[in-house]
Design an enzyme around this catalytic site. Structure first.
Site, short mmCIF file in Angstrom:
data_model
loop_
_atom_site.label_atom_id
_atom_site.label_comp_id
_atom_site.label_asym_id
_atom_site.label_seq_id
_atom_site.Cartn_x
_atom_site.Cartn_y
_atom_site.Cartn_z
N LYS A 1 0.89 -1.38 -0.05
CA LYS A 1 0.09 -0.02 -0.09
C LYS A 1 0.86 1.26 -0.04
O LYS A 1 0.67 2.26 -0.72
CB LYS A 1 -0.91 0.02 1.11
CG LYS A 1 -1.44 1.32 1.45
CD LYS A 1 -2.45 1.40 2.83
CE LYS A 1 -1.87 1.66 3.89
NZ LYS A 1 -1.45 3.16 3.99
N ASN A 2 1.84 1.24 0.76
CA ASN A 2 2.81 2.49 0.98
C ASN A 2 3.63 2.79 -0.43
O ASN A 2 3.94 3.83 -0.41
CB ASN A 2 3.28 2.54 2.34
CG ASN A 2 2.64 2.65 3.43
OD1 ASN A 2 1.26 2.80 3.38
ND2 ASN A 2 3.18 2.49 4.74
N CYS B 1 -5.51 12.95 11.88
CA CYS B 1 -6.02 11.58 11.48
C CYS B 1 -6.08 10.87 12.85
O CYS B 1 -5.63 11.33 13.96
CB CYS B 1 -5.14 10.81 10.47
SG CYS B 1 -3.43 10.45 10.80
N ARG C 1 -0.25 14.53 12.61
CA ARG C 1 0.58 14.61 11.18
C ARG C 1 0.76 15.68 10.61
O ARG C 1 0.13 16.13 9.56
CB ARG C 1 -0.20 13.47 10.45
CG ARG C 1 -0.12 12.17 10.94
CD ARG C 1 -0.65 11.19 9.96
NE ARG C 1 0.33 10.34 9.43
CZ ARG C 1 -0.06 9.17 8.87
NH1 ARG C 1 -1.23 8.55 8.80
NH2 ARG C 1 0.78 8.45 8.23
N ASP D 1 4.25 1.00 12.13
CA ASP D 1 3.18 0.18 11.58
C ASP D 1 3.01 -1.35 12.16
O ASP D 1 2.11 -1.92 12.13
CB ASP D 1 3.09 0.16 10.10
CG ASP D 1 2.81 1.57 9.37
OD1 ASP D 1 2.39 2.29 10.36
OD2 ASP D 1 2.88 1.58 8.31
N ARG E 1 -8.66 -0.87 4.87
CA ARG E 1 -7.66 0.33 4.40
C ARG E 1 -6.33 -0.26 4.00
O ARG E 1 -5.52 0.45 3.23
CB ARG E 1 -7.50 1.38 5.20
CG ARG E 1 -8.72 2.25 5.43
CD ARG E 1 -8.42 3.36 5.98
NE ARG E 1 -7.97 4.58 5.57
CZ ARG E 1 -8.29 5.66 5.66
NH1 ARG E 1 -9.01 6.20 6.69
NH2 ARG E 1 -7.55 6.52 4.88
C1 UD1 Z 1 4.23 6.87 6.12
C2 UD1 Z 1 3.30 5.80 5.85
C3 UD1 Z 1 2.81 5.41 7.15
C4 UD1 Z 1 4.00 5.08 8.32
C5 UD1 Z 1 5.05 6.23 8.49
C6 UD1 Z 1 5.95 5.87 9.16
C7 UD1 Z 1 2.48 6.17 3.73
C8 UD1 Z 1 1.44 6.29 2.93
N1 UD1 Z 1 2.35 6.11 5.15
O1 UD1 Z 1 3.30 7.91 6.54
O2 UD1 Z 1 2.10 4.06 7.27
O3 UD1 Z 1 3.42 4.65 9.66
O4 UD1 Z 1 5.37 6.63 6.92
O5 UD1 Z 1 6.85 4.81 8.74
O6 UD1 Z 1 3.67 5.74 3.15
N2 UD1 Z 1 6.22 14.75 10.22
C9 UD1 Z 1 6.11 15.94 10.64
N3 UD1 Z 1 6.14 17.16 9.92
C10 UD1 Z 1 5.84 16.54 8.55
C11 UD1 Z 1 5.92 15.19 8.17
C12 UD1 Z 1 5.93 14.52 9.22
O7 UD1 Z 1 6.33 16.55 11.82
O8 UD1 Z 1 5.95 17.55 7.71
C13 UD1 Z 1 6.04 13.60 11.63
C14 UD1 Z 1 4.78 13.11 11.62
O9 UD1 Z 1 3.90 13.56 12.46
C15 UD1 Z 1 5.29 11.74 12.19
C16 UD1 Z 1 6.80 11.55 11.76
O10 UD1 Z 1 7.17 12.92 11.16
O11 UD1 Z 1 5.36 11.75 13.69
C17 UD1 Z 1 6.81 10.46 10.65
O12 UD1 Z 1 6.13 10.84 9.66
P1 UD1 Z 1 6.14 10.44 8.03
O13 UD1 Z 1 7.58 9.76 7.99
O14 UD1 Z 1 6.10 11.46 6.97
O15 UD1 Z 1 4.91 9.52 7.63
P2 UD1 Z 1 3.93 9.37 6.59
O16 UD1 Z 1 4.86 9.69 5.29
O17 UD1 Z 1 2.74 10.38 6.95
#
Ligand code: UD1
Length: 417
Positions: free
Chosen positions: A22-23, A116, A121, A305, A397
């Protein structure tokens, strides 16, 4: 609304062909819009988030034809650069379209993704990084407006190795003038898969899988055929299910090299694991040992995850386990539900202490998010009696044919409406 009804106590024996990731498929589908050609993407899991991504592609003007687990995406007719609020709200990861739309159109408008189930996030890391490429970003009435006269390569250092931000930069930088270097980039296998897709369509990208990724922009791009990598989180969840129920399982279409921390944790708990190039075999006795400590970390650390299924596994392991969640703040909501099943879990902020009990018992419990929901099914498979897991939509999902796969391994799982 639907749910799963699980009669626990049946040991596992069977094999599962693991779905596509999925990711990985979400950023790859976003990337198809950059090349303006016809793309044939194989091994797409049939999931709600993938359907929502297809809705976004269609809303942007792309032609999408689903053929089983293959999606044919023709992005040539794309003629819009806005993602409406109603679509954005249904899937937070639509933020990944930002980089791709700007690369194709020079401008993009998306609604703010908001929070979410697993935490706030924020998207500040995405925004800061895109600005470095020459994109002007403003916010108006809940929408993010992005515009770039010209995208220019830059050196971008991420304060935190965000998966989504790394992907967004890669997508935008493919069409920038000059070279972009991302340091402290996320190293997740899904980033390597995105790099492979971008390279196949003619982009010059290297370094994915390490902390430094280099993208040389402005290459000639074309539509391609591509097969999405196997889902390491779905694979790990099925292993956790087998661990909770006891028994044996063979996972096919999987890449054990992407699952090292999960597999080594299971070995430490006493499960026997045999890995081959594209498969994993596991056998587990009736009761595993506690895992000691788990600390979720960016890849190659223990995946956030995977911690929910392991929380469930720890509930009936012999001894005490401790999980520290460092990535998302709301990832222990499932603990409350596991308590209803007789678990002994104490949560204090980012840490959960799990004292293994001999057996859990069936109860009516609620899934509140994807992985937490899957952990309730995991726990139910080893529990005494019948468990009803409500809100199966959350679990749908991330897992294609969840109940069918589990049933093929001897579990007693039925979907109820
Ligand atoms: C992706 C995965 C999700 C997984 C996560 C961490 C997808 C669709 N989802 O989510 O399943 O759990 O990686 O491995 O690929 N953060 C900030 N600011 C930002 C972006 C992120 O503070 O602009 C923080 C987030 O709140 C979180 C951490 O960074 O605490 C990790 O987020 P991120 O690696 O961006 O996860 P996703 O890409 O949302």
């Amino acid at each position: 609304m639907s749910g799963f009804c699980i009669e626990g106590g049946y040991s596992f024996e069977g094999e599962i062909c693991v779905q596509g990731a999925k990711n990985a498929v979400l950023p790859i589908l976003a990337a198809t819009i950059i090349n303006g050609g016809k793309n044939v993407i194989h091994n797409c899991p049939r999931l709600r988030d993938v359907e929502k991504t297809v809705d976004v592609l269609r809303a942007l003007g792309c032609r999408v034809v689903p053929l089983g687990n293959t999606l044919v995406v023709d992005s040539e007719p794309m003629d819009k650069f806005t993602i409406e609020d109603s679509l954005m709200r249904q899937m937070r990861s639509s933020i990944i379209f930002l980089g791709a739309i700007i690369a194709r159109c020079g401008e993009a408008v998306v609604s703010m993704p908001g929070g979410c189930e697993i935490g706030i996030r924020p998207i500040d890391i995405h925004m800061k990084a895109l600005e470095r490429l020459g994109i002007e970003i403003t916010e108006e009435h809940g929408y993010i407006l992005c515009r770039a006269e010209k995208l220019s390569g830059a050196h971008i250092h991420l304060d935190f190795p965000s998966v989504g931000a790394t992907e967004n930069i890669m997508l935008a930088a493919v069409c920038a003038e000059g070279t972009t270097v991302v340091t402290n980039a996320a190293r997740e296998p899904e980033i390597v898969d995105l790099q492979s897709f971008l390279r196949r369509m003619g982009a010059k990208v290297s370094g994915a899988g390490t902390s430094t990724i280099e993208i040389e922009g402005s290459a000639r791009l074309y539509g391609v055929d591509y097969t999405v990598m196997p889902d390491r989180i779905a694979a790990g969840t099925y292993l956790a299910c087998c661990g909770a129920a006891g028994g044996k399982i063979l996972l096919k279409n999987t890449n054990p090299g992407d699952m090292t921390s999960t597999l080594s944790c299971l070995s430490g708990m006493g499960a026997k694991i045999r890995q081959e190039k594209n498969s994993v075999y596991m056998s587990a006795g009736k009761r595993l040992k506690a895992f000691g400590t788990i600390r979720t970390m960016p890849y190659p650390g223990f995946p956030t995850d995977m911690q929910s299924p392991f929380l469930a596994l720890g509930c009936t392991a012999s001894g005490t386990g401790v999980i520290t969640e460092t990535i998302f703040e709301n990832r222990f909501q499932n603990a409350e539900e596991l308590l209803r099943m007789g678990a002994d879990i104490r949560v204090d902020g980012k840490t959960a202490v799990i004292v293994g009990v001999k057996r859990l018992h069936g109860a009516v419990v609620q899934a509140r998010e994807l992985r937490g929901g899957a952990s309730l099914v995991t726990a139910a498979l080893g529990a005494e009696g019948t468990t009803t897991v409500m809100n199966a939509e959350y679990i749908d999902r991330g897992y294609e044919g969840f109940e069918k796969n589990l049933s093929m391994c001897g579990a007693h799982v039925a979907r109820i409406n």
